[in-house]
Design a protein around this motif. Structure first.
Motif, PDB file in Angstrom:
ATOM      1  N   LYS A 223      12.581  18.975  25.625  1.00  0.00           N
ATOM      2  CA  LYS A 223      11.260  18.910  24.976  1.00  0.00           C
ATOM      3  C   LYS A 223      10.880  17.450  24.710  1.00  0.00           C
ATOM      4  O   LYS A 223      11.739  16.629  24.393  1.00  0.00           O
ATOM      5  CB  LYS A 223      11.281  19.675  23.645  1.00  0.00           C
ATOM      6  CG  LYS A 223      11.680  21.135  23.774  1.00  0.00           C
ATOM      7  CD  LYS A 223      10.598  21.953  24.441  1.00  0.00           C
ATOM      8  CE  LYS A 223      10.996  23.424  24.522  1.00  0.00           C
ATOM      9  NZ  LYS A 223      11.155  24.048  23.200  1.00  0.00           N
ATOM     10  N   VAL A 224       9.617  17.137  24.827  1.00  0.00           N
ATOM     11  CA  VAL A 224       9.161  15.769  24.606  1.00  0.00           C
ATOM     12  C   VAL A 224       9.375  15.367  23.149  1.00  0.00           C
ATOM     13  O   VAL A 224       8.901  16.046  22.225  1.00  0.00           O
ATOM     14  CB  VAL A 224       7.672  15.619  24.979  1.00  0.00           C
ATOM     15  CG1 VAL A 224       7.171  14.225  24.609  1.00  0.00           C
ATOM     16  CG2 VAL A 224       7.475  15.872  26.464  1.00  0.00           C
ATOM     17  N   ARG A 225      10.126  14.300  22.984  1.00  0.00           N
ATOM     18  CA  ARG A 225      10.326  13.698  21.662  1.00  0.00           C
ATOM     19  C   ARG A 225      10.435  12.193  21.890  1.00  0.00           C
ATOM     20  O   ARG A 225      11.475  11.690  22.276  1.00  0.00           O
ATOM     21  CB  ARG A 225      11.595  14.215  20.981  1.00  0.00           C
ATOM     22  CG  ARG A 225      11.542  15.644  20.503  1.00  0.00           C
ATOM     23  CD  ARG A 225      10.554  15.822  19.367  1.00  0.00           C
ATOM     24  NE  ARG A 225      10.645  17.152  18.786  1.00  0.00           N
ATOM     25  CZ  ARG A 225       9.978  18.222  19.230  1.00  0.00           C
ATOM     26  NH1 ARG A 225       9.191  18.098  20.293  1.00  0.00           N
ATOM     27  NH2 ARG A 225      10.100  19.383  18.646  1.00  0.00           N
ATOM     28  N   ASN A 226       9.321  11.508  21.697  1.00  0.00           N
ATOM     29  CA  ASN A 226       9.283  10.076  21.982  1.00  0.00           C
ATOM     30  C   ASN A 226       9.918   9.261  20.871  1.00  0.00           C
ATOM     31  O   ASN A 226       9.301   8.973  19.856  1.00  0.00           O
ATOM     32  CB  ASN A 226       7.841   9.623  22.221  1.00  0.00           C
ATOM     33  CG  ASN A 226       7.295  10.158  23.530  1.00  0.00           C
ATOM     34  OD1 ASN A 226       7.982  10.117  24.554  1.00  0.00           O
ATOM     35  ND2 ASN A 226       6.068  10.670  23.504  1.00  0.00           N
ATOM     36  N   ARG A 227      11.200   8.974  21.055  1.00  0.00           N
ATOM     37  CA  ARG A 227      11.958   8.000  20.261  1.00  0.00           C
ATOM     38  C   ARG A 227      12.264   8.433  18.828  1.00  0.00           C
ATOM     39  O   ARG A 227      12.980   7.749  18.124  1.00  0.00           O
ATOM     40  CB  ARG A 227      11.244   6.640  20.266  1.00  0.00           C
ATOM     41  CG  ARG A 227      11.026   6.132  21.704  1.00  0.00           C
ATOM     42  CD  ARG A 227      10.137   4.918  21.761  1.00  0.00           C
ATOM     43  NE  ARG A 227       9.823   4.598  23.143  1.00  0.00           N
ATOM     44  CZ  ARG A 227       8.790   5.084  23.822  1.00  0.00           C
ATOM     45  NH1 ARG A 227       7.939   5.938  23.233  1.00  0.00           N
ATOM     46  NH2 ARG A 227       8.584   4.757  25.077  1.00  0.00           N
ATOM     47  N   LEU A 228      11.736   9.554  18.392  1.00  0.00           N
ATOM     48  CA  LEU A 228      12.064  10.137  17.094  1.00  0.00           C
ATOM     49  C   LEU A 228      12.170  11.648  17.234  1.00  0.00           C
ATOM     50  O   LEU A 228      11.332  12.281  17.882  1.00  0.00           O
ATOM     51  CB  LEU A 228      11.006   9.790  16.042  1.00  0.00           C
ATOM     52  CG  LEU A 228      11.024   8.369  15.480  1.00  0.00           C
ATOM     53  CD1 LEU A 228       9.739   8.078  14.716  1.00  0.00           C
ATOM     54  CD2 LEU A 228      12.238   8.141  14.587  1.00  0.00           C
ATOM     55  N   ALA A 229      13.201  12.215  16.593  1.00  0.00           N
ATOM     56  CA  ALA A 229      13.389  13.664  16.653  1.00  0.00           C
ATOM     57  C   ALA A 229      14.289  14.091  15.508  1.00  0.00           C
ATOM     58  O   ALA A 229      14.878  13.254  14.808  1.00  0.00           O
ATOM     59  CB  ALA A 229      13.993  14.081  18.000  1.00  0.00           C
TER      60      ALA A 229
END
Length: 507
Positions: A181-187
């Motif tokens: 799943k898309v998580r740009n640099r924070l999750a």
């Protein structure tokens, strides 16, 4: 018997006084040092390369980095070594390694331990642990040291920062997806189950640092990003732990926006109580490299220290903020200027940001990839562990990892030199002496003795980078024709250093 003592401080002292930070001096506690830990390096094992991350759980310290071997205290490279591939654990009390020795195939850049002390999560470049697939993140039991078999979130690139609160693990770094799943640099993933949470702040560039408020409701993130959730948040943001929405954070405005001459970014974050401390490192001459403090509930700026020399790591202990940096100029904060060397380890007051009484030092391994010295800090409350790319601590061999504690004693003041004596008038002697410095105290007491008689006491604030002060007194408790001896003793609250005696015949 003392009849008359006159004290005169020379021009050198006036120059030195100009360098003393404003505010009341820090007086040594009965422990013999002025801050939370002493400047004495305690025994601990070393590493053969950089330590990038540290975390404490109970009496165990976890260290991760670029190293592949650890070795005994004081030993040069190649001697007294044991294998540890990018991750190791050490006893907080002794500094010795534990049996924890997972085998990773890549570097560790971040470590976090759960508040309940049961779990330790690591992040980095690795893709296997003990031969099993682990995509840049893994969890172990603190008690058994075993990899948690069913916990295996898949992150597609480096995990540089970690924070844990409740049943949530917050991660930051250079990645773009978690579990596909898309998580740009924070999750965020669940601590026990490992499944992906909806938290998705969407940073537009890398995240270097994460920490949470004491109540876990606010997540502080830092790095070279410029936007979070599509809105402007340069290098620092305070986020809701559930929704990922950004709170108002006025203190972030203290970090200058990039220019052609300066780009600065957050390197580390540490929270304690109702304060959050933020460390920055910049590129360019005079670029912001310092530490700021903000109020957690309101996000308002409390203070900002502008020392030059990038700050890579910070750790708050009580009312002190310890910093690992390559500071070379703190004149803007009322302390040392350029030309006094590189001060890799310092402490600042958590109340006002002024430099405090703690001056151990490391170096920086110029053959390393970072070449900056300290890179990580952690504490169990009464100690400070420091990791980095250094080769020496306080001038002695100690690569990659070291520790300081609150064991009583601390660093002793330097031994004072024999005083200068003269007797040009009948029935009196002029006594002059130079001050000394102590690596973990500012306020020192100087006692002047004629034989066994104390004829004068002076409490002075001394910093090792400033010009030495000369103190002069006139002793009128002597008689013509006598030969009298004088010496100086310096006291830091626990340690007393006695200087050599010198004699003069009274005119």
């Amino acid at each position: 018997m003392k009849k008359l003592v006159l004290a005169v401080v020379t021009a050198a002292a006036v120059l030195g006084a100009a360098l003393i930070p404003s505010g009341p001096p820090v007086v040594a506690a009965t422990s013999g040092f002025g801050s939370a830990v002493s400047a004495i390096k305690q025994l601990s094992w070393q590493t053969n390369s950089s330590v990038n991350a540290l975390a404490v759980s109970g009496n165990t310290v976890f260290a991760g980095g670029l190293f592949t071997r650890i070795r005994q205290p004081g030993k040069p490279a190649g001697q007294g070594e044991a294998a540890r591939t990018y991750i190791a654990a050490f006893n907080r009390t002794t500094g010795a390694p534990t049996a924890f020795a997972p085998k990773l195939n890549g570097a560790v850049w971040s470590i976090a331990t759960s508040p309940d002390g049961n779990w330790v999560v690591i992040g980095g470049d690795f893709t296997t642990v003990n031969g099993l697939p682990r995509k840049h993140i893994a969890m172990f039991s603190v008690v058994t040291g075993k990899l948690v078999a069913a916990w295996d979130p898949a992150v597609n690139y480096r995990v540089k920062a970690l924070g844990i609160f409740g049943n949530s693990v917050f991660l930051g770094g250079s990645f773009g997806t978690v579990d596909g799943k898309v998580r740009n640099r924070l999750a965020a993933v669940r601590l026990i189950q490992g499944d992906l949470l909806p938290w998705n702040p969407n940073a537009d560039d890398d995240v270097y640092a994460i920490d949470l408020s004491d109540n876990g409701t606010r997540v502080f993130v830092g790095g070279p990003f410029t936007k979070v959730n599509g809105k402007d948040h340069y290098s620092l943001a305070m986020l809701n732990n559930t929704t990922g929405a950004a709170f108002s954070f006025p203190a972030a405005a203290a970090i200058p926006k990039p220019t052609l001459k300066c780009t600065t970014r957050v390197k580390d974050i540490d929270t304690l109580g109702d304060k959050v401390f933020v460390a920055n490192g910049g590129d360019g001459g005079g670029c912001y490299d310092g530490v700021l403090a903000a109020d957690v509930p309101t996000g308002k700026l409390l203070w900002k220290n502008n020392c030059l020399g990038a700050t890579e790591a910070i750790k708050a202990i009580g009312n002190w903020v310890y910093k690992g940096s390559h500071a070379h100029n703190c004149s803007d904060s009322g302390a040392f200027g350029d030309g006094t060397g590189t001060h890799y380890l310092l402490v600042e007051s958590g109340i006002n940001g002024k430099l405090g009484p703690w001056y151990p030092n490391t170096d920086a391994n110029q053959a390393s990839t970072t070449k900056v010295g300290p890179l990580a800090m952690a504490s169990g409350g009464n100690d400070l562990w420091v990791g980095g790319d250094f080769l020496h601590v306080n001038g002695k061999i100690q690569q990659g990892l070291t520790r300081f504690t609150n064991a009583p004693g601390g660093a002793a003041p330097a031994v004072p030199k024999a005083p200068a004596l003269s007797s040009t008038l009948a029935n009196q002697v002029t006594v002059s002496f130079r001050d000394v410095y102590d690596l973990d105290n500012i306020s020192l007491t100087y006692n002047v003795f004629r034989g066994a008689t104390n004829i004068g006491s002076y409490k002075l604030n001394t910093y090792y980078w400033e010009p030495r002060k000369t103190i002069t007194l006139v002793d009128k408790g002597v008689k013509s024709g006598q030969t009298v001896s004088y010496h100086i003793e310096v006291h830091d609250g626990r340690n007393i250093m006695k200087g050599p005696a010198f004699s003069v015949k009274v005119r």
